[in-house]
Motif scaffolding. Structure first.
Motif, PDB file in Angstrom:
ATOM      1  N   GLN A 160      12.528   3.452  45.903  1.00 28.96           N
ATOM      2  CA  GLN A 160      11.501   4.109  46.707  1.00 28.96           C
ATOM      3  C   GLN A 160      10.392   4.717  45.859  1.00 28.96           C
ATOM      4  OE1 GLN A 160      12.457   6.022  50.372  1.00 28.96           O
ATOM      5  NE2 GLN A 160      14.652   5.668  50.124  1.00 28.96           N
ATOM      6  N   TRP A 161      10.665   4.900  44.563  1.00 28.16           N
ATOM      7  CA  TRP A 161       9.646   5.389  43.642  1.00 28.16           C
ATOM      8  C   TRP A 161       9.308   4.315  42.611  1.00 28.16           C
ATOM      9  CZ3 TRP A 161       7.070  10.094  43.737  1.00 28.16           C
ATOM     10  CH2 TRP A 161       7.466  10.959  44.755  1.00 28.16           C
ATOM     11  N   SER A 162       9.182   3.087  43.094  1.00 26.59           N
ATOM     12  CA  SER A 162       8.969   1.949  42.194  1.00 26.59           C
ATOM     13  C   SER A 162       7.603   1.981  41.502  1.00 26.59           C
ATOM     14  CB  SER A 162       9.132   0.633  42.959  1.00 26.59           C
ATOM     15  OG  SER A 162       8.206   0.558  44.028  1.00 26.59           O
ATOM     16  N   ASP A 163       6.655   2.752  42.045  1.00 31.07           N
ATOM     17  CA  ASP A 163       5.349   2.864  41.391  1.00 31.07           C
ATOM     18  C   ASP A 163       5.329   3.976  40.351  1.00 31.07           C
ATOM     19  OD1 ASP A 163       5.523   4.973  43.126  1.00 31.07           O
ATOM     20  OD2 ASP A 163       3.526   4.736  43.982  1.00 31.07           O
ATOM     21  N   SER A 164       6.478   4.614  40.151  1.00 30.05           N
ATOM     22  CA  SER A 164       6.646   5.633  39.125  1.00 30.05           C
ATOM     23  C   SER A 164       7.756   5.172  38.186  1.00 30.05           C
ATOM     24  CB  SER A 164       6.986   6.988  39.761  1.00 30.05           C
ATOM     25  OG  SER A 164       5.987   7.370  40.699  1.00 30.05           O
ATOM     26  N   ARG A 165       8.128   5.999  37.230  1.00 26.38           N
ATOM     27  CA  ARG A 165       9.183   5.623  36.280  1.00 26.38           C
ATOM     28  C   ARG A 165      10.175   6.759  36.151  1.00 26.38           C
ATOM     29  NH1 ARG A 165       9.343   2.151  31.627  1.00 26.38           N
ATOM     30  NH2 ARG A 165      11.574   1.868  31.210  1.00 26.38           N
ATOM     31  N   ILE A 166      11.458   6.412  36.230  1.00 22.77           N
ATOM     32  CA  ILE A 166      12.535   7.389  36.112  1.00 22.77           C
ATOM     33  C   ILE A 166      13.364   7.084  34.869  1.00 22.77           C
ATOM     34  CG2 ILE A 166      14.692   8.199  37.142  1.00 22.77           C
ATOM     35  CD1 ILE A 166      13.403   7.831  39.886  1.00 22.77           C
ATOM     36  N   PHE A 167      13.611   8.122  34.080  1.00 24.22           N
ATOM     37  CA  PHE A 167      14.483   8.025  32.909  1.00 24.22           C
ATOM     38  C   PHE A 167      15.649   8.979  33.105  1.00 24.22           C
ATOM     39  CE2 PHE A 167      10.150   7.184  31.427  1.00 24.22           C
ATOM     40  CZ  PHE A 167      10.304   5.968  30.783  1.00 24.22           C
ATOM     41  N   LEU A 168      16.851   8.497  32.763  1.00 23.59           N
ATOM     42  CA  LEU A 168      18.043   9.330  32.928  1.00 23.59           C
ATOM     43  C   LEU A 168      19.016   9.039  31.797  1.00 23.59           C
ATOM     44  CD1 LEU A 168      19.230  11.384  35.023  1.00 23.59           C
ATOM     45  CD2 LEU A 168      20.514   9.476  35.970  1.00 23.59           C
ATOM     46  N   GLY A 169      19.556  10.096  31.208  1.00 20.30           N
ATOM     47  CA  GLY A 169      20.507   9.923  30.122  1.00 20.30           C
ATOM     48  C   GLY A 169      19.851  10.108  28.763  1.00 20.30           C
ATOM     49  N   ARG A 170      20.678  10.269  27.719  1.00 26.48           N
ATOM     50  CA  ARG A 170      20.205  10.468  26.352  1.00 26.48           C
ATOM     51  C   ARG A 170      19.186  11.608  26.290  1.00 26.48           C
ATOM     52  NH1 ARG A 170      19.870   4.422  23.548  1.00 26.48           N
ATOM     53  NH2 ARG A 170      22.134   4.143  23.435  1.00 26.48           N
ATOM     54  N   THR A 171      19.666  12.783  26.645  1.00 25.80           N
ATOM     55  CA  THR A 171      18.779  13.937  26.758  1.00 25.80           C
ATOM     56  C   THR A 171      18.122  14.295  25.426  1.00 25.80           C
ATOM     57  OG1 THR A 171      20.707  15.383  26.475  1.00 25.80           O
ATOM     58  CG2 THR A 171      19.989  14.919  28.726  1.00 25.80           C
ATOM     59  N   LYS A 172      18.816  14.102  24.316  1.00 23.58           N
ATOM     60  CA  LYS A 172      18.231  14.439  23.021  1.00 23.58           C
ATOM     61  C   LYS A 172      17.018  13.566  22.722  1.00 23.58           C
ATOM     62  CE  LYS A 172      22.395  16.321  20.821  1.00 23.58           C
ATOM     63  NZ  LYS A 172      23.347  16.188  19.684  1.00 23.58           N
ATOM     64  N   VAL A 173      17.117  12.288  23.096  1.00 15.28           N
ATOM     65  CA  VAL A 173      15.985  11.383  22.879  1.00 15.28           C
ATOM     66  C   VAL A 173      14.826  11.758  23.799  1.00 15.28           C
ATOM     67  CG1 VAL A 173      15.201   8.976  22.944  1.00 15.28           C
ATOM     68  CG2 VAL A 173      17.518   9.518  22.161  1.00 15.28           C
ATOM     69  N   MET A 174      15.136  12.075  25.061  1.00 14.50           N
ATOM     70  CA  MET A 174      14.084  12.473  25.988  1.00 14.50           C
ATOM     71  C   MET A 174      13.389  13.735  25.499  1.00 14.50           C
ATOM     72  SD  MET A 174      15.449  11.621  29.841  1.00 14.50           S
ATOM     73  CE  MET A 174      16.920  12.637  29.788  1.00 14.50           C
ATOM     74  N   ALA A 175      14.178  14.695  25.002  1.00 12.90           N
ATOM     75  CA  ALA A 175      13.599  15.948  24.508  1.00 12.90           C
ATOM     76  C   ALA A 175      12.688  15.695  23.315  1.00 12.90           C
ATOM     77  CB  ALA A 175      14.719  16.925  24.138  1.00 12.90           C
ATOM     78  N   LYS A 176      13.116  14.838  22.397  1.00  9.45           N
ATOM     79  CA  LYS A 176      12.295  14.539  21.227  1.00  9.45           C
ATOM     80  C   LYS A 176      11.027  13.794  21.608  1.00  9.45           C
ATOM     81  CE  LYS A 176      15.630  14.706  17.448  1.00  9.45           C
ATOM     82  NZ  LYS A 176      16.165  14.007  16.255  1.00  9.45           N
ATOM     83  N   ALA A 177      11.109  12.958  22.637  1.00 13.31           N
ATOM     84  CA  ALA A 177       9.917  12.235  23.088  1.00 13.31           C
ATOM     85  C   ALA A 177       8.865  13.200  23.631  1.00 13.31           C
ATOM     86  CB  ALA A 177      10.298  11.210  24.153  1.00 13.31           C
ATOM     87  N   LEU A 178       9.313  14.262  24.280  1.00 16.93           N
ATOM     88  CA  LEU A 178       8.380  15.271  24.772  1.00 16.93           C
ATOM     89  C   LEU A 178       7.895  16.154  23.629  1.00 16.93           C
ATOM     90  CD1 LEU A 178      10.177  16.491  28.041  1.00 16.93           C
ATOM     91  CD2 LEU A 178       8.533  14.625  27.788  1.00 16.93           C
ATOM     92  N   GLY A 179       8.836  16.525  22.771  1.00 15.27           N
ATOM     93  CA  GLY A 179       8.536  17.430  21.672  1.00 15.27           C
ATOM     94  C   GLY A 179       9.340  18.701  21.800  1.00 15.27           C
ATOM     95  N   LEU A 180       9.860  19.183  20.692  1.00 17.16           N
ATOM     96  CA  LEU A 180      10.722  20.362  20.690  1.00 17.16           C
ATOM     97  C   LEU A 180       9.973  21.649  20.387  1.00 17.16           C
ATOM     98  CD1 LEU A 180      13.736  18.827  18.721  1.00 17.16           C
ATOM     99  CD2 LEU A 180      13.432  18.940  21.198  1.00 17.16           C
ATOM    100  N   SER A 181       8.750  21.523  19.895  1.00 19.98           N
ATOM    101  CA  SER A 181       7.981  22.699  19.482  1.00 19.98           C
ATOM    102  C   SER A 181       6.495  22.377  19.553  1.00 19.98           C
ATOM    103  CB  SER A 181       8.367  23.082  18.040  1.00 19.98           C
ATOM    104  OG  SER A 181       7.922  22.075  17.145  1.00 19.98           O
TER     105      SER A 181
END
Length: 233
Positions: free
Chosen positions: A59-80
């Motif tokens: 239902q949200w095919s025009d968006s993107r959902i990521f789930l799992g590997r929280t450490k990688v997701m956090a680093k992709a955003l940035g920790l500081s």
């Protein structure tokens, strides 16, 4: 000229080649989305069910959902502030823990919140999760819904299930072909961590009590470089 935040190299956790490649693909995919959407949401999932998560993705095919590997997701955003991918994006990172994910979308916050506030799917509980209800079987003939609906709307449980009930810890007996309890029996109390016998009994009596829910925790607006918290980390 100051170096762009996007040019900074981020070291991912050392692991085997296959695992490292998977992490790098996830990391790059998240950053690609950060370049193409305005809003990034952090969300948690209650009573995870792959079937319902697949429905949310569809239902949200025009968006993107990521789930799992929280450490990688956090680093992709940035920790500081020093290694964040965009200004103030690191403020969203404290929410990335536990069973959480990211929703990258162009849809405005009002629409996102309204949709997820209304999206609920009910399923049978699984062992190891807290019971949301107290369920007690009343004394007397055992009904198919265990006393959760009126006797006029219910039927007696078939006698062939009596051995199953006893096997699951319910002290029943057959009396003239009718499954009977000599006294009331509590299957579970609200807040109990359910075991497999309890979840089988809840299912046997048709009680679907686990709500699949996506809970929005906060979001980042790239246009304003601002993070809005809906829940505190």
């Amino acid at each position: 000229m100051p170096r762009s935040k996007r040019d900074k190299k981020v070291s991912l956790t050392q692991t085997d080649k296959k695992g490292r490649e998977g992490k790098e693909l996830l990391f790059d995919a998240i950053r690609e989305q950060l370049d193409s959407v305005r809003y990034v949401w952090a969300f948690s999932v209650e009573n995870m069910r792959n079937t319902y998560l697949k429905d949310v993705r569809a239902q949200w095919s025009d968006s993107r959902i990521f789930l799992g590997r929280t450490k990688v997701m956090a680093k992709a955003l940035g920790l500081s502030p020093e290694d964040e991918y965009k200004d103030n994006l690191h403020e969203l990172t404290p929410l990335i823990k536990g069973t959480v994910g990211l929703l990258c979308t162009q849809h405005p916050p009002e629409l996102v919140r309204e949709w997820f506030d209304e999206y609920r799917k009910t399923d049978f509980a699984r062992a190891g999760t807290p019971s949301p209800i107290t369920f007690t079987l009343p004394e007397g003939p055992v009904m198919s819904r265990g006393g959760t609906i009126s006797a006029e709307d219910d039927v007696r449980m078939t006698h062939i299930l009596e051995p199953t009930l006893r096997q699951l810890g319910v002290p029943t007996r057959l009396q003239n072909g009718v499954i009977t309890l000599g006294s009331q029996h509590t299957v579970c109390n609200e807040g109990d961590i359910l075991n497999s016998n309890q979840t089988r009994l809840l299912k046997l009596f048709g009680l679907a009590v686990a709500d699949f829910e996506v809970r929005l925790l906060g979001y980042y607006d790239a246009e304003d470089a601002k993070t809005t918290m809906l829940e505190q980390p």
